[in-house]
Design a protein around this motif. Structure first.
Motif, short mmCIF file in Angstrom:
data_model
loop_
_atom_site.label_atom_id
_atom_site.label_comp_id
_atom_site.label_asym_id
_atom_site.label_seq_id
_atom_site.Cartn_x
_atom_site.Cartn_y
_atom_site.Cartn_z
N TRP A 114 0.83 -1.21 0.00
CA TRP A 114 0.00 0.00 0.00
C TRP A 114 0.86 1.26 0.00
O TRP A 114 0.63 2.18 -0.79
N LYS A 115 1.90 1.28 0.82
CA LYS A 115 2.78 2.45 0.87
C LYS A 115 3.46 2.68 -0.47
O LYS A 115 3.64 3.81 -0.92
N GLN A 116 3.85 1.59 -1.11
CA GLN A 116 4.58 1.72 -2.37
C GLN A 116 3.68 2.09 -3.55
O GLN A 116 4.16 2.41 -4.62
N ASN A 117 2.40 2.05 -3.33
CA ASN A 117 1.46 2.39 -4.39
C ASN A 117 0.64 3.64 -4.07
O ASN A 117 -0.51 3.76 -4.47
N GLY A 118 1.25 4.55 -3.34
CA GLY A 118 0.62 5.85 -3.14
C GLY A 118 -0.23 5.99 -1.89
O GLY A 118 -0.84 7.03 -1.67
#
Lengths: 114, 114
Positions: free
Chosen positions: B43-47
């Motif tokens: 989730w963090k790596q996708n915005g």
């Protein structure tokens, strides 16, 4: 020593309440990866104090972020993807800490609450 | 599958923007302890998509929180310490996820954006 996390919102973008919550939360979550785990745990167990402040321009936001970062404080700046409300690439907010409130005073004591 | 975190604000308390940012961020940070690390990282790596919604009463907030929690979704409810603006013990917000948006629809699709 009292730990607090500072969330600084770019008030020049005219974000509504929901947008401000989303951007402030992005910053709040992001900066935790830059703080040691023991400090984060202590802060969580003591009410997770957050102080939400505002600046009047993007320049002010970026300069304050850079100053605090250059001083070694854990900071995270958020650049919006621009899917809603505001232009892509806008700097919306940054967060710093949790850090000792005394260490934070130099950077944040002049700012007004959002 | 698209992951999103839902932040639901209790709009009956009349919180101003700064207070809403603080309470929404409390919820956003708190619920991450209940989500598996791999999902949080994805989730963090996708915005870090966040959807900020509102409910019109404390009852609605608590009932929705309980429904989602009983269904096994990761949820965190925030009770304010009452140091500023609102009465101690007020339920201000809850957050759910990051979870798959399809799994969330059942609970949150009827709510309006804050």
């Amino acid at each position: 020593m009292e730990l607090a996390q500072y969330i600084i919102i770019n008030n020049s973008l005219g974000m509504d309440k929901g947008k401000a919550v989303a951007q402030g939360s992005h910053a709040s979550v992001s900066v935790l990866d830059k703080v040691d785990k023991a400090t984060v745990e202590t802060w969580k167990q003591n009410g997770m104090k957050k102080i939400v402040l505002k600046v009047a321009s993007t320049n002010e936001l970026v300069e304050l972020f850079q100053s605090a970062k250059d001083a070694g404080l854990p900071c995270a700046l958020i650049t919006d993807a621009g899917k809603t409300q505001i232009a892509s690439g806008s700097k919306t907010a940054f967060a710093c800490g949790p850090i000792d409130e005394e260490d934070a005073a130099k950077y944040f004591s002049e700012l007004k609450l959002l």
